[in-house]
Design a protein around this motif. Structure first.
Motif, short mmCIF file in Angstrom:
data_model
loop_
_atom_site.label_atom_id
_atom_site.label_comp_id
_atom_site.label_asym_id
_atom_site.label_seq_id
_atom_site.Cartn_x
_atom_site.Cartn_y
_atom_site.Cartn_z
N ASP A 94 40.81 -11.77 -1.88
CA ASP A 94 39.68 -12.66 -1.63
C ASP A 94 39.18 -12.40 -0.21
OD1 ASP A 94 37.91 -14.72 -1.09
OD2 ASP A 94 39.13 -16.24 -2.09
N PHE A 95 38.06 -11.72 -0.10
CA PHE A 95 37.52 -11.35 1.21
C PHE A 95 36.76 -12.50 1.85
CE2 PHE A 95 36.82 -6.69 2.55
CZ PHE A 95 37.30 -6.95 3.83
N GLY A 96 36.67 -13.62 1.19
CA GLY A 96 36.04 -14.80 1.77
C GLY A 96 34.52 -14.78 1.69
N ARG A 97 33.94 -15.84 2.22
CA ARG A 97 32.49 -16.04 2.15
C ARG A 97 31.80 -15.33 3.31
NH1 ARG A 97 32.30 -22.33 2.53
NH2 ARG A 97 33.66 -21.76 4.23
N SER A 98 30.60 -14.84 3.03
CA SER A 98 29.73 -14.27 4.06
C SER A 98 28.28 -14.48 3.63
CB SER A 98 29.96 -12.77 4.24
OG SER A 98 31.24 -12.52 4.73
N LYS A 99 27.45 -14.71 4.58
CA LYS A 99 26.02 -14.85 4.30
C LYS A 99 25.41 -13.48 4.11
CE LYS A 99 25.28 -19.33 5.49
NZ LYS A 99 25.24 -20.16 4.34
N GLN A 100 24.51 -13.35 3.10
CA GLN A 100 23.80 -12.09 2.90
C GLN A 100 23.01 -11.76 4.15
OE1 GLN A 100 21.76 -12.87 -0.91
NE2 GLN A 100 22.75 -10.99 -1.60
N GLY A 101 22.96 -10.47 4.46
CA GLY A 101 22.22 -10.02 5.64
C GLY A 101 23.02 -10.04 6.92
N THR A 102 24.30 -10.38 6.86
CA THR A 102 25.14 -10.38 8.06
C THR A 102 26.01 -9.13 8.09
OG1 THR A 102 26.97 -11.57 7.03
CG2 THR A 102 25.24 -12.92 8.05
N GLY A 103 26.55 -8.83 9.26
CA GLY A 103 27.45 -7.70 9.40
C GLY A 103 28.70 -7.85 8.55
N ALA A 104 29.22 -9.08 8.47
CA ALA A 104 30.42 -9.33 7.65
C ALA A 104 30.14 -9.02 6.18
CB ALA A 104 30.88 -10.77 7.83
N PHE A 105 28.97 -9.42 5.70
CA PHE A 105 28.59 -9.16 4.32
C PHE A 105 28.52 -7.66 4.06
CE2 PHE A 105 25.53 -8.58 0.88
CZ PHE A 105 25.96 -9.50 -0.06
N GLU A 106 27.87 -6.93 4.97
CA GLU A 106 27.74 -5.47 4.82
C GLU A 106 29.10 -4.79 4.87
OE1 GLU A 106 24.85 -4.09 7.64
OE2 GLU A 106 23.31 -5.43 6.83
N PHE A 107 29.99 -5.24 5.76
CA PHE A 107 31.33 -4.66 5.86
C PHE A 107 32.06 -4.80 4.53
CE2 PHE A 107 35.90 -5.05 6.77
CZ PHE A 107 36.12 -3.88 7.49
N LYS A 108 31.96 -5.95 3.91
CA LYS A 108 32.65 -6.20 2.64
C LYS A 108 32.04 -5.36 1.51
CE LYS A 108 33.89 -10.72 4.27
NZ LYS A 108 33.71 -12.16 4.18
N GLN A 109 30.72 -5.19 1.52
CA GLN A 109 30.08 -4.34 0.51
C GLN A 109 30.50 -2.89 0.68
OE1 GLN A 109 25.79 -5.31 0.47
NE2 GLN A 109 26.22 -5.89 -1.64
N HIS A 110 30.67 -2.46 1.93
CA HIS A 110 31.14 -1.10 2.22
C HIS A 110 32.48 -0.83 1.52
CE1 HIS A 110 32.71 2.30 4.56
NE2 HIS A 110 33.71 1.54 4.90
N TRP A 111 33.30 -1.86 1.40
CA TRP A 111 34.60 -1.74 0.74
C TRP A 111 34.47 -1.75 -0.79
CZ3 TRP A 111 39.64 -0.95 2.02
CH2 TRP A 111 39.89 -0.80 3.37
N GLY A 112 33.26 -1.97 -1.29
CA GLY A 112 33.06 -1.93 -2.74
C GLY A 112 33.14 -3.29 -3.42
N PHE A 113 33.23 -4.35 -2.64
CA PHE A 113 33.28 -5.67 -3.24
C PHE A 113 31.89 -6.12 -3.66
CE2 PHE A 113 37.16 -5.48 -0.81
CZ PHE A 113 38.06 -6.11 -1.63
N ALA A 114 31.79 -6.60 -4.87
CA ALA A 114 30.52 -7.10 -5.39
C ALA A 114 30.40 -8.58 -5.07
CB ALA A 114 30.46 -6.88 -6.90
N PRO A 115 29.27 -9.00 -4.53
CA PRO A 115 29.11 -10.42 -4.21
C PRO A 115 29.12 -11.29 -5.46
CG PRO A 115 27.07 -9.21 -3.78
CD PRO A 115 28.09 -8.21 -4.21
N GLN A 116 29.74 -12.44 -5.32
CA GLN A 116 29.76 -13.44 -6.39
C GLN A 116 29.24 -14.74 -5.81
OE1 GLN A 116 33.77 -13.69 -7.83
NE2 GLN A 116 33.72 -11.67 -8.74
N PRO A 117 28.19 -15.30 -6.40
CA PRO A 117 27.66 -16.54 -5.85
C PRO A 117 28.68 -17.68 -5.95
CG PRO A 117 26.40 -15.83 -7.79
CD PRO A 117 27.48 -14.83 -7.56
N LEU A 118 28.69 -18.50 -4.94
CA LEU A 118 29.56 -19.68 -4.93
C LEU A 118 28.66 -20.91 -5.09
CD1 LEU A 118 31.86 -18.73 -1.93
CD2 LEU A 118 32.37 -18.53 -4.36
N HIS A 119 29.06 -21.79 -5.96
CA HIS A 119 28.27 -22.99 -6.23
C HIS A 119 29.00 -24.20 -5.65
CE1 HIS A 119 25.83 -20.50 -8.84
NE2 HIS A 119 26.96 -20.01 -9.31
#
Length: 167
Positions: A94-119
């Motif tokens: 679980d790589f945790g939450r990140s806002k789209q458009g942030t460096g943390a979000f991009e770092f996690k996508q670089h690792w191949g993690f697909a974003p999942q919306p949280l409700h």
């Protein structure tokens, strides 16, 4: 040539007090560990991880300025995944939450993690609106800029009381 060594060590320091990290270690015991990346004997990145069932959640992490140049965060998260899988049988990371458009979000996508919306569901009092406590909120821009330029000893002094007020 850069040599990066991995060791288990004490929890990383942040804006939180040492007592807070000691309490987490005491309460979570073996369900918590810390992975630290050393470069030439000096810590450059560390993350505190929590384990539950077949899942690992790296939660409190950070690195020095040298960490980016050394790719220490990549090494660190790889080691977290390796240890969690081979030593604890974890199947979920679980790589945790990140806002789209942030460096943390991009770092996690670089690792191949697909974003999942949280409700989320909120229960607000009459006339209340949803709080926007996030770094993307323009009203925090000046405070964030000031924090980044603040001398480290002052940030360590002010950090714990500020963080207590954010929760």
């Amino acid at each position: 040539m850069v040599t990066v060594t991995l060791v288990a060590t004490r929890p990383p320091l942040a804006v939180f007090s040492r007592g807070y990290f000691r309490l987490l270690a005491e309460v979570f015991g073996d369900a918590m560990d810390v992975v630290t990346v050393l470069h030439e004997g000096t810590p450059v990145a560390a993350v505190m991880n929590f384990h539950f069932r077949e899942e690992v959640l790296p939660y409190y992490g950070g690195g020095t300025l040298a960490a980016r140049r050394l790719a220490a965060n990549d090494v660190m998260y790889w080691e977290v995944m390796r240890r969690a899988g081979s030593e604890r049988g974890a199947r979920l990371f679980d790589f945790g939450r990140s806002k789209q458009g942030t460096g943390a979000f991009e770092f996690k996508q670089h690792w191949g993690f697909a974003p999942q919306p949280l409700h989320y569901a909120y229960q607000l009092g009459a006339g209340a609106s949803l709080p926007e406590h996030n770094p993307a909120n323009p009203k925090y821009r000046l405070m964030i800029a000031a924090w980044r330029r603040m001398p480290l000893p002052l940030a360590k002094l002010l950090g714990p009381p500020i963080v207590r007020g954010l929760g």
